[in-house]
Design a protein around this motif. Structure first.
Motif, PDB file in Angstrom:
ATOM      1  N   ASP A 208      39.080  22.974  36.507  1.00 28.31           N
ATOM      2  CA  ASP A 208      39.604  21.706  37.026  1.00 28.31           C
ATOM      3  C   ASP A 208      40.629  21.091  36.067  1.00 28.31           C
ATOM      4  OD1 ASP A 208      38.029  21.867  39.309  1.00 28.31           O
ATOM      5  OD2 ASP A 208      36.364  20.796  38.367  1.00 28.31           O
ATOM      6  N   GLU A 209      40.410  21.331  34.776  1.00 24.92           N
ATOM      7  CA  GLU A 209      41.297  20.802  33.734  1.00 24.92           C
ATOM      8  C   GLU A 209      41.896  21.984  32.973  1.00 24.92           C
ATOM      9  OE1 GLU A 209      41.794  17.463  33.118  1.00 24.92           O
ATOM     10  OE2 GLU A 209      40.549  17.083  34.878  1.00 24.92           O
ATOM     11  N   PRO A 210      43.042  21.781  32.304  1.00 25.70           N
ATOM     12  CA  PRO A 210      43.624  22.875  31.505  1.00 25.70           C
ATOM     13  C   PRO A 210      42.809  23.142  30.238  1.00 25.70           C
ATOM     14  CG  PRO A 210      45.114  20.965  31.558  1.00 25.70           C
ATOM     15  CD  PRO A 210      43.908  20.618  32.370  1.00 25.70           C
ATOM     16  N   ILE A 211      41.862  24.057  30.317  1.00 25.99           N
ATOM     17  CA  ILE A 211      40.965  24.350  29.192  1.00 25.99           C
ATOM     18  C   ILE A 211      41.232  25.710  28.541  1.00 25.99           C
ATOM     19  CG2 ILE A 211      39.088  22.896  30.057  1.00 25.99           C
ATOM     20  CD1 ILE A 211      37.741  25.546  31.035  1.00 25.99           C
ATOM     21  N   PHE A 212      42.065  26.533  29.162  1.00 22.37           N
ATOM     22  CA  PHE A 212      42.315  27.876  28.638  1.00 22.37           C
ATOM     23  C   PHE A 212      43.571  27.884  27.776  1.00 22.37           C
ATOM     24  CE2 PHE A 212      40.342  28.506  32.881  1.00 22.37           C
ATOM     25  CZ  PHE A 212      39.146  29.068  32.466  1.00 22.37           C
ATOM     26  N   ARG A 213      43.409  28.342  26.513  1.00 24.56           N
ATOM     27  CA  ARG A 213      44.563  28.455  25.616  1.00 24.56           C
ATOM     28  C   ARG A 213      45.170  29.837  25.818  1.00 24.56           C
ATOM     29  NH1 ARG A 213      46.568  25.626  21.936  1.00 24.56           N
ATOM     30  NH2 ARG A 213      44.736  24.395  21.491  1.00 24.56           N
ATOM     31  N   LEU A 214      46.466  29.858  26.137  1.00 28.12           N
ATOM     32  CA  LEU A 214      47.189  31.096  26.376  1.00 28.12           C
ATOM     33  C   LEU A 214      47.817  31.599  25.084  1.00 28.12           C
ATOM     34  CD1 LEU A 214      48.964  29.977  29.671  1.00 28.12           C
ATOM     35  CD2 LEU A 214      46.741  31.104  29.413  1.00 28.12           C
ATOM     36  N   SER A 215      48.250  32.864  25.069  1.00 25.43           N
ATOM     37  CA  SER A 215      48.875  33.407  23.859  1.00 25.43           C
ATOM     38  C   SER A 215      50.150  32.648  23.507  1.00 25.43           C
ATOM     39  CB  SER A 215      49.161  34.899  24.021  1.00 25.43           C
ATOM     40  OG  SER A 215      50.049  35.115  25.087  1.00 25.43           O
ATOM     41  N   SER A 216      50.766  32.015  24.501  1.00 27.40           N
ATOM     42  CA  SER A 216      51.966  31.203  24.255  1.00 27.40           C
ATOM     43  C   SER A 216      51.628  29.899  23.528  1.00 27.40           C
ATOM     44  CB  SER A 216      52.651  30.868  25.582  1.00 27.40           C
ATOM     45  OG  SER A 216      51.812  30.044  26.376  1.00 27.40           O
ATOM     46  N   GLY A 217      50.314  29.574  23.444  1.00 27.05           N
ATOM     47  CA  GLY A 217      49.877  28.335  22.816  1.00 27.05           C
ATOM     48  C   GLY A 217      49.647  27.225  23.827  1.00 27.05           C
ATOM     49  N   LYS A 218      50.142  27.414  25.056  1.00 27.85           N
ATOM     50  CA  LYS A 218      49.975  26.406  26.096  1.00 27.85           C
ATOM     51  C   LYS A 218      48.537  26.386  26.613  1.00 27.85           C
ATOM     52  CE  LYS A 218      53.217  26.365  29.285  1.00 27.85           C
ATOM     53  NZ  LYS A 218      54.231  26.816  30.269  1.00 27.85           N
ATOM     54  N   GLN A 219      48.131  25.246  27.129  1.00 29.89           N
ATOM     55  CA  GLN A 219      46.834  25.103  27.792  1.00 29.89           C
ATOM     56  C   GLN A 219      47.067  25.266  29.296  1.00 29.89           C
ATOM     57  OE1 GLN A 219      44.526  24.993  24.894  1.00 29.89           O
ATOM     58  NE2 GLN A 219      43.480  23.582  26.234  1.00 29.89           N
ATOM     59  N   SER A 220      46.114  25.875  29.976  1.00 33.24           N
ATOM     60  CA  SER A 220      46.285  26.108  31.404  1.00 33.24           C
ATOM     61  C   SER A 220      44.963  25.968  32.146  1.00 33.24           C
ATOM     62  CB  SER A 220      46.839  27.522  31.632  1.00 33.24           C
ATOM     63  OG  SER A 220      46.945  27.797  33.016  1.00 33.24           O
ATOM     64  N   ARG A 221      45.059  25.688  33.433  1.00 28.34           N
ATOM     65  CA  ARG A 221      43.881  25.669  34.311  1.00 28.34           C
ATOM     66  C   ARG A 221      43.515  27.090  34.734  1.00 28.34           C
ATOM     67  NH1 ARG A 221      44.961  23.186  39.450  1.00 28.34           N
ATOM     68  NH2 ARG A 221      42.784  23.666  39.793  1.00 28.34           N
ATOM     69  N   TYR A 222      44.441  28.042  34.522  1.00 22.73           N
ATOM     70  CA  TYR A 222      44.243  29.411  35.000  1.00 22.73           C
ATOM     71  C   TYR A 222      44.225  30.397  33.845  1.00 22.73           C
ATOM     72  CZ  TYR A 222      46.011  26.848  38.999  1.00 22.73           C
ATOM     73  OH  TYR A 222      46.201  25.901  39.954  1.00 22.73           O
ATOM     74  N   TYR A 223      43.269  31.310  33.886  1.00 25.51           N
ATOM     75  CA  TYR A 223      43.215  32.384  32.906  1.00 25.51           C
ATOM     76  C   TYR A 223      43.043  33.687  33.669  1.00 25.51           C
ATOM     77  CZ  TYR A 223      41.977  35.263  28.936  1.00 25.51           C
ATOM     78  OH  TYR A 223      41.970  36.257  27.994  1.00 25.51           O
ATOM     79  N   ILE A 224      43.843  34.683  33.299  1.00 26.04           N
ATOM     80  CA  ILE A 224      43.786  35.974  33.972  1.00 26.04           C
ATOM     81  C   ILE A 224      43.482  37.039  32.927  1.00 26.04           C
ATOM     82  CG2 ILE A 224      44.999  37.574  35.496  1.00 26.04           C
ATOM     83  CD1 ILE A 224      46.941  35.166  36.058  1.00 26.04           C
ATOM     84  N   ASP A 225      42.258  37.544  32.936  1.00 20.63           N
ATOM     85  CA  ASP A 225      41.809  38.564  31.985  1.00 20.63           C
ATOM     86  C   ASP A 225      41.917  39.934  32.653  1.00 20.63           C
ATOM     87  OD1 ASP A 225      40.644  40.176  30.110  1.00 20.63           O
ATOM     88  OD2 ASP A 225      38.654  39.251  30.229  1.00 20.63           O
ATOM     89  N   LEU A 226      43.094  40.531  32.569  1.00 22.41           N
ATOM     90  CA  LEU A 226      43.322  41.789  33.279  1.00 22.41           C
ATOM     91  C   LEU A 226      42.710  43.006  32.606  1.00 22.41           C
ATOM     92  CD1 LEU A 226      46.864  41.279  34.784  1.00 22.41           C
ATOM     93  CD2 LEU A 226      44.677  41.383  35.964  1.00 22.41           C
ATOM     94  N   LYS A 227      42.167  42.842  31.392  1.00 27.76           N
ATOM     95  CA  LYS A 227      41.460  43.972  30.788  1.00 27.76           C
ATOM     96  C   LYS A 227      40.204  44.310  31.604  1.00 27.76           C
ATOM     97  CE  LYS A 227      43.682  42.992  26.566  1.00 27.76           C
ATOM     98  NZ  LYS A 227      44.489  41.971  27.242  1.00 27.76           N
ATOM     99  N   GLN A 228      39.715  43.329  32.381  1.00 25.82           N
ATOM    100  CA  GLN A 228      38.593  43.573  33.295  1.00 25.82           C
ATOM    101  C   GLN A 228      38.991  44.555  34.406  1.00 25.82           C
ATOM    102  OE1 GLN A 228      35.512  42.311  32.600  1.00 25.82           O
ATOM    103  NE2 GLN A 228      36.597  41.627  30.764  1.00 25.82           N
ATOM    104  N   ILE A 229      40.289  44.728  34.592  1.00 26.50           N
ATOM    105  CA  ILE A 229      40.829  45.644  35.598  1.00 26.50           C
ATOM    106  C   ILE A 229      41.355  46.915  34.941  1.00 26.50           C
ATOM    107  CG2 ILE A 229      42.549  45.927  37.445  1.00 26.50           C
ATOM    108  CD1 ILE A 229      40.443  43.683  37.981  1.00 26.50           C
ATOM    109  N   THR A 230      42.211  46.767  33.925  1.00 23.03           N
ATOM    110  CA  THR A 230      42.891  47.931  33.349  1.00 23.03           C
ATOM    111  C   THR A 230      41.960  48.844  32.564  1.00 23.03           C
ATOM    112  OG1 THR A 230      43.584  46.702  31.360  1.00 23.03           O
ATOM    113  CG2 THR A 230      45.113  46.727  33.242  1.00 23.03           C
TER     114      THR A 230
END
Length: 180
Positions: A19-41
């Motif tokens: 609901d809130e931007p809680i995920f820290r991305l490698s870019s340093g930005k905070q986001s509401r969305y996180y995509i962990d593609l290692k779960q796929i690759t």
């Protein structure tokens, strides 16, 4: 359809929404969305789907190699290499280290490529494309001709524009907006 199967896997295993931007991305930005593609690759079925779809996407450019920054690009590159070999059109995988080795030959790009060969840079998720562009720079320093950047997911947060500024195109199997 393979792309629909991959999308289902991503939605089921990889995409996290808050609901809130809680995920820290490698870019340093905070986001509401996180995509962990290692779960796929790093899953056999996911690796096949990614390898097949990415191979079909890059095949028209006829690259000699496909790879990118370790660790996100590594399983994609190996999957593409396997699928391309099975299709009778082998594309060599390569790995770009975060920095040049401090010993041995001091390489930053590891693989069986020679200067002058054509490559595509692979990425799991692109936000600003900083890591993709670091890989592009390392490839160019090794004398490789970079044909484009290929991602599984483009978060649509400036990466495409940053890649375009380097004179390249960003291709993606999915845009974040398509997954939401």
């Amino acid at each position: 359809m393979l792309k629909d199967r991959l999308k289902s896997l991503i939605l089921e295993r990889s995409l996290k929404i808050a609901d809130e931007p809680i995920f820290r991305l490698s870019s340093g930005k905070q986001s509401r969305y996180y995509i962990d593609l290692k779960q796929i690759t790093l899953d056999p079925q996911g690796a096949y789907l990614v390898g097949k779809l990415m191979y079909e996407a890059i095949k028209p450019l006829s690259p000699d190699g496909a790879g990118g920054m370790t660790l996100g690009a590594d399983p994609i590159a190996y999957s593409v290499a396997f699928v391309s070999y099975m299709d009778g059109n082998p594309i060599k995988p390569f790995v770009v280290r975060k920095e040049k080795k401090g010993h041995g030959l001091g390489r930053q790009v590891e693989g069986l490529l020679k200067p002058g060969e054509k490559v595509v840079v692979l990425e799991d998720v692109v936000t600003t494309a900083n890591s993709s562009l670091k890989a592009v720079k390392a490839c160019r320093e090794e004398g490789l001709e970079v044909l484009g950047v290929f991602a599984i997911v483009d978060r649509e947060e400036g990466g495409k524009e940053n890649v375009n500024r380097e004179g390249l195109e960003l291709y993606s199997l999915f845009k974040l907006s398509e997954l939401l």
